[in-house]
Design a protein around this motif. Sequence first.
Motif, short mmCIF file in Angstrom:
data_model
loop_
_atom_site.label_atom_id
_atom_site.label_comp_id
_atom_site.label_asym_id
_atom_site.label_seq_id
_atom_site.Cartn_x
_atom_site.Cartn_y
_atom_site.Cartn_z
N LEU A 226 0.90 -1.24 -0.18
CA LEU A 226 0.01 -0.23 -0.01
C LEU A 226 1.04 1.23 -0.11
O LEU A 226 0.53 2.37 -0.65
CB LEU A 226 -1.05 -0.11 1.16
N VAL A 229 1.91 1.91 -3.43
CA VAL A 229 0.99 2.27 -4.26
C VAL A 229 0.68 3.70 -4.12
O VAL A 229 0.29 4.67 -4.94
CB VAL A 229 -0.51 1.33 -4.19
N THR A 233 0.86 6.57 -6.88
CA THR A 233 -0.60 7.17 -7.37
C THR A 233 -0.50 8.67 -6.94
O THR A 233 -1.45 9.25 -7.53
CB THR A 233 -1.71 6.56 -6.84
N THR A 282 -8.45 4.22 2.07
CA THR A 282 -8.08 3.01 2.10
C THR A 282 -8.29 2.57 3.37
O THR A 282 -8.93 1.66 3.87
CB THR A 282 -6.69 2.66 1.64
#
Length: 337
Positions: A226, A229, A233, A282
């Motif tokens: 995560l 990511v 992003t 998230t």
Amino acid sequence: MASRTSAFPCRLPPACFLLVLLLLCVQPGGSQKKKENMLSEKVEQMMEWSSRRSVIRMNGDKFRRFVKAPPRNYSVVVMFTALQPQRQCSVCRQANEEYQVLANSWRYSTAFSNKLFFTVVDYDEGADVFQQLNMNSAPTFMHFPPKGKPRRADTFDLQRIGFASEQLAKWIADRTDVQIRVFRPPNYSGTIALALLVSLVGGLLYLRRNNLEFIYNKTGWAMAALCVVFAMTSGQMWNHIRGPPYAHKNPQNGQVSYIHGSSQAQFVAESHIILLLNAAITMGMVLLNEAATSKGDVGKRRSEFWGTKALCAAVTELWSGSKRALVQPASPGHCFF
């Protein structure tokens, strides 16, 4: 008997004709020689300043004499900036560091000549120059060609391209045909950080050599994935390539902008905001799933579920409301919204 007037004007002595011819012949040659001497003095002075500093500091008088006024057979790249501490222009300091790297690369290269000079005009030393050029932002890079006035392409597109030395060198090559190979001073901080990280991981594995079950911990690997990511992003790779400033402070009114006004660039602060929003969404989804699937008191689970759902809704609303302000079409993070 009436006197007879002559039909022709009085004849001048031959010495007067010679004097007129001498003036007509000597004056243009003298003017041309004066221009050559003036140009030679300007080039010599610029070379002397350049031998002391790769970037020549200029005030209003020097700018008008050595950059604007003819004759001139050399190109000048000028960075208009505001480096004084009271201006609090962090992007100016970062751009100045890249500009110094580029100027040093040119100054100490084998191709160095008197055809190109790097100069800087600080707002506190040449406010009249800023007013003359109708310039209200800093930093700004401009190229002044040997002949004629600067064109639109002679102003570096800082917002779209960034101010990395390599990008500036490419722009200068397009405007002057002067190729500059950028040489950066060695920076061992990355190597040292990598060595420390490898040593830390190696030491941890050695201490836990008899119990390596943590390597198979799914939660740990999920958290690491995560983090990668979120970093990608949010535009961290774009920041690493382009090297944008963290934020921008207007030297005129002192207002700090964390969101870039162009659709072709971003500040580092924008990527941090996007990262936090993605992480909050998230985390909210993970907590929402845990509240719905965990075993325990039904009332407590229901309270956790609705509380987490409300938190997710609030963060999502903030995220959606910030979408238009944070990311414009074609900006680095647009595809992630």
